[in-house]
Enzyme design. Structure first.
Site, mmCIF file in Angstrom:
data_model
loop_
_atom_site.group_PDB
_atom_site.id
_atom_site.type_symbol
_atom_site.label_atom_id
_atom_site.label_comp_id
_atom_site.label_asym_id
_atom_site.label_seq_id
_atom_site.Cartn_x
_atom_site.Cartn_y
_atom_site.Cartn_z
ATOM 1 C CE LYS A 90 3.982 -3.242 8.638
ATOM 2 N NZ LYS A 90 3.615 -4.118 10.114
ATOM 3 C CG ASP A 91 5.141 3.650 9.471
ATOM 4 O OD1 ASP A 91 5.780 4.691 9.873
ATOM 5 O OD2 ASP A 91 5.884 2.325 9.252
ATOM 6 C CE LYS A 92 -3.083 8.946 5.035
ATOM 7 N NZ LYS A 92 -3.991 10.081 5.882
ATOM 8 C CD GLN B 18 4.788 5.694 12.548
ATOM 9 O OE1 GLN B 18 4.747 6.105 13.532
ATOM 10 N NE2 GLN B 18 5.782 4.705 11.867
ATOM 11 C CE LYS C 130 -0.440 0.066 5.074
ATOM 12 N NZ LYS C 130 -0.175 1.020 5.411
#
Length: 636
Positions: free
Chosen positions: A297-299, A379, A268
Site C-alpha cells: 500500500k501507499d506510503k 509506488q 498505517k
C-alpha cells in the site's frame, strides 16, 4: 496528448479529451485513504470482514469467497490460467457445494453431466469445453464448482476458455479403493486445508495397503504423507497434508503450535508496507518473512490492509506500534498465511484541494466513462529519488550482484541515520560499521549488511546478501524493472498505433474457437481490425518474462529492441542464484474505476477555494494517482 512526468519518470498518455483541472492531493495524510477489498468483496476495516471465515473454511453460500489462480500446486491441478497478477499462487480452499446450472448455464451443465456419464461408461482422453469466462472471479468459481462436484475431472484454462477432461490419477486410484473414497480423497486434496487429514476405509490386506501407500507416495508424495494405523482391531490408511519444510514426524503439541497464525487489519500512516513490517518484526523479535500480506500500500496515505503473522502475541506491542503510526485491529487466529494477490482490489477515499472551478464535474464524468491508461504508479518503483528500484532490478536480472547491492545502498540527500549508514557503506565498503549505524527498524538493510559482513562484499557475498531477504522482497526489484518497461511500452503503443485494436495486438480470446490447448491469448487479425471486433479496452501488453508472448506487430520489435538496449536480449528472466523466476504476465492497457461518487464543495477555511471528494474502487495492481491524472489532466 503525451507528456513526461519528471518526478517519477512515468509517461503520460491521456485517453479522454476533456480539459481537466488543477489541484493537489495528499495535502494532509487524511486526504488519501486506501482500504483493501478482500476476496469476498468486503473492505478489510468493516465488521463484515472479520466474520469472513479463513481460507480453509469459506462460507458455503458465498460463491465468491475465494479468488483462485490455479497454478499447478499439486499433481491434481493442471490449470494453465495466465493472470494479469503475474501468476502468484493462491491456496485453494474447500468450496462447498455449488449449483452448476447457475454457474455454467443449464445447457452447458447438462452437457457436462452427459460428458461425465460417457467417462463412467468408457474412459477416454476427450475434452469438453465449458465456454469462455472473461471475469477471473467467475472462472475461479467454475474451477471450484466443477472439481468439487466431479473430483475425477481435471479443469484446464486456456484463458478465458475452461475445458475439462478426466484426471488419470483418479482413474488409477479408483481401481485401488472404492469410487466414493477416490472422490472424497480428491476433494480432500483439492481443498488443501492446512493440517487436515483423510482416512480410507478399513483394509486388513497388508499387500493391498502397501500398493495404496506406493501409489499415493508416487503421485502425491510432495503434498501428503501416509501411515497405517490400527483401531479396535481394524487397520486403515490415514493421509495428512505435509507441512512444507517441516520434519515428517512431530508431536501433536508441536503440530498445534505450527498450525496457528494470527491475522489482523493494519492501519498505517505515512509508512510503506515493507517498512511497517520491518518495524513490527524488529519489535516482536521475529523475521520480516514471518509476515504475509495481499498487497503493498501507499506510503503517503492512511491505509487499511490484511496481514497474517506466524503465531506471536501482538497486544504487548500495540501501544508502541501506535506511536509509529500503526494501529492493529480485528486480531484473530487463522489456519494459514496470506498470499500476494489475494484481494479483489482497493477502495479509495480521496480529497483534491485548491481546484480551479472550470471543468471539474465534467472532468470527473469523462474520466469515469473512458477509463485511463493502466500505468504502474510511482509506488511500484520505490520512494528513493536518486535510484529507482527498477535499476536495482535490472542489475539483478543481469546477475551483477555487486552493482545491485551498491544501487540498493545509494543514499538520498539528507543526513538522517539511515542515509548516513548507507553513505558510510558506499564510501568505505565496511559492512560492520555501517550495520552499527543503521537504525534497528530498517530490517532489510540490516539483514543485507549482516550478510555482507559475514560473507564479504564481493560477488558471492553480495549474492548471500540478497538471499538474506525474503523472496517477496527480492522479487520486488526485477518486477519494478519489468513494470518500467511495460509503462514505456504503453506510451509507445498509443503514440504509434493509436487508440484502436490493431492487427497483431494481443487480447484475451473471447469465444470458444476450438483451438488447441497451447494457445493462451489471441492475436488480432487483419479482418478483426477492419471489422472492429476488439477495442482498445480489450488490448493487453505483456510484462517481460520467460513465458510471455509478445505482440505480432511493431510492438513485438519494440520489446526486443528495448530489452536489448538494457543488455537483456538473451535474458532468461531467471536468476537461479537468487531463486527468482519471472514468467511474465499480461496486463490490460486500460483500467476503469467502479462504484465512483464525488462531491464538489467550497473549502470551509477558504471560501474561494474548491475541494473535490472522490470515492471509488479499483482492481488490484491499479493506481489511484494514475486514475486521478487522467481525470485532472496533470500530475496531482
Amino acid at each position: 496528448m503525451k507528456q513526461d512526468s519528471d518526478a517519477v519518470n512515468i509517461p503520460v498518455c491521456f485517453i479522454s479529451n476533456h480539459e481537466g483541472f488543477l489541484g493537489s492531493i495528499k495535502n494532509f495524510i487524511k486526504d488519501f485513504v486506501v482500504t483493501e477489498i478482500d476476496v469476498t468483496g468486503q473492505r478489510v476495516n468493516s465488521a463484515a470482514a472479520t466474520q469472513t471465515p479463513n481460507c480453509a473454511s469459506p462460507d458455503k453460500n458465498d460463491e465468491t469467497s475465494a479468488e483462485c489462480k490455479w497454478k499447478n500446486y499439486s499433481p491434481v491441478s493442471q490449470d494453465t490460467d495466465v493472470s494479469a497478477d503475474c501468476g502468484l499462487d493462491v491456496t485453494i480452499p474447500s468450496p462447498g457445494s455449488f449449483d452448476l446450472s447457475v454457474i455454467l448455464g443449464q445447457s452447458v451443465s447438462e452437457e457436462l453431466e452427459q460428458f461425465v456419464l460417457t467417462l463412467k461408461e468408457k474412459p477416454n482422453k476427450q475434452e469438453l469445453s465449458l465456454g469462455s469466462f472473461a471475469d477471473k472471479h467467475h472462472r475461479a468459481n467454475v474451477h471450484r464448482a466443477v472439481r468439487h462436484r466431479f473430483p475425477f475431472l481435471m479443469t484446464v484454462t486456456i484463458q478465458p476458455e475452461i475445458r475439462v477432461r478426466e484426471d488419470p490419477d483418479y482413474r488409477e486410484l479408483s481401481h485401488l479403493v472404492t469410487e466414493d473414497e477416490a472422490e472424497d480423497f480428491f476433494r480432500f486434496i483439492d481443498a488443501k486445508v492446512r493440517g487436515s487429514s483423510y482416512t480410507f476405509g478399513p483394509d486388513d490386506d497388508k499387500d493391498h495397503r502397501t500398493t495404496v501407500h506406493h501409489f499415493l507416495s508416487r503421485r502425491f508424495g510432495k503434498l501428503v504423507e501416509t501411515k497405517s494405523f490400527t483401531d479396535q482391531g481394524t487397520t486403515a490408511i490415514s493421509v495428512r497434508l505435509r507441512e512444507q519444510g517441516r520434519p515428517k514426524k512431530r508431536t501433536a503439541e508441536e503440530r498445534k503450535e505450527e498450525e496457528v497464525y494470527t491475522a489482523f487489519t493494519l492501519r498505517k500512516e505515512n509508512l510503506e508496507t515493507l517498512e511497517a513490517i520491518s518495524y513490527m518484526a524488529a519489535a516482536l523479535g521475529v523475521l520480516p518473512s514471518d509476515f504475509t500480506y495481499a498487497g503493498i500500500k501507499d506510503k503517503r496515505a492512511i491505509t487499511y490492509q490484511s496481514m497474517v503473522v506466524k503465531k506471536v502475541s501482538l497486544k504487548e506491542k500495540m501501544a508502541e506500534f501506535e506511536k509509529r503510526g500503526m494501529r492493529l485491529s480485528q486480531i484473530r487466529s487463522v489456519s494459514e498465511p496470506l498470499r500476494l494477490g489475494r484481494l479483489q482490489g482497493n477502495h479509495f477515499d480521496l480529497v483534491v484541494r485548491d481546484l480551479r472551478p472550470h471543468g471539474a464535474s465534467d472532468a470527473h464524468s469523462s474520466g469515469a466513462d473512458t477509463g485511463f491508461v493502466n500505468y504502474y504508479g510511482p509506488q511500484r518503483f520505490g520512494s528513493v529519488k536518486s535510484v529507482q528500484s527498477d535499476r536495482v532490478g535490472l542489475a539483478l536480472l543481469k546477475e551483477d550482484m555487486v552493482s545491485a547491492v551498491r544501487l540498493f545502498f545509494t543514499p538520498e540527500d539528507g543526513n538522517d541515520p539511515q542515509n548516513h549508514a548507507k553513505r558510510h557503506f558506499i564510501q568505505t565498503d565496511n559492512a560492520k560499521e555501517s550495520l552499527a549505524l543503521m537504525p534497528l527498524s530498517k530490517a532489510r538493510e540490516r539483514l543485507m549488511l549482516r550478510a555482507l559482513n559475514r560473507y564479504g562484499t564481493g560477488p558471492d557475498g553480495c549474492t548471500q546478501a540478497w538471499l538474506s531477504l525474503p523472496h517477496s522482497m527480492r522479487v520486488f526489484y526485477p518486477h519494478a524493472y519489468c513494470s518500467r518497461v511495460w509503462n514505456e511500452a504503453v506510451a509507445h503503443r498509443l503514440t504509434t498505433l493509436g487508440h484502436s485494436a490493431r492487427r497483431g495486438d494481443l487480447v484475451w480470446r473471447q469465444e470458444d474457437t476450438g483451438e488447441s490447448s497451447s494457445a493462451q491469448i489471441h492475436v488480432v487479425t487483419d479482418q478483426e481490425e477492419d471489422e472492429g471486433v476488439y477495442t482498445l479496452a480489450h488490448v493487453l501488453l505483456p510484462m517481460p518474462g520467460n513465458t510471455a508472448k509478445y505482440p505480432e506487430n511493431a510492438m513485438g520489435t519494440w520489446f526486443q529492441e528495448r530489452l536489448a538496449r538494457d543488455g537483456l536480449d538473451d535474458c532468461r528472466f531467471r536468476v537461479s542464484s537468487l531463486k527468482l523466476n519471472l514468467p511474465g504476465c499480461y496486463r490490460p492497457l486500460l483500467a476503469s474505476p467502479s462504484n465512483l461518487s464525488y462531491q464538489l464543495q467550497r473549502a470551509a477555511w477558504k471560501q474561494d477555494s474548491l475541494t473535490l471528494t472522490l470515492n471509488f474502487d479499483l482492481d488490484s495492481s491499479c493506481y489511484a494517482t494514475i486514475c486521478l491524472r487522467e481525470i485532472m489532466k496533470c500530475d496531482p
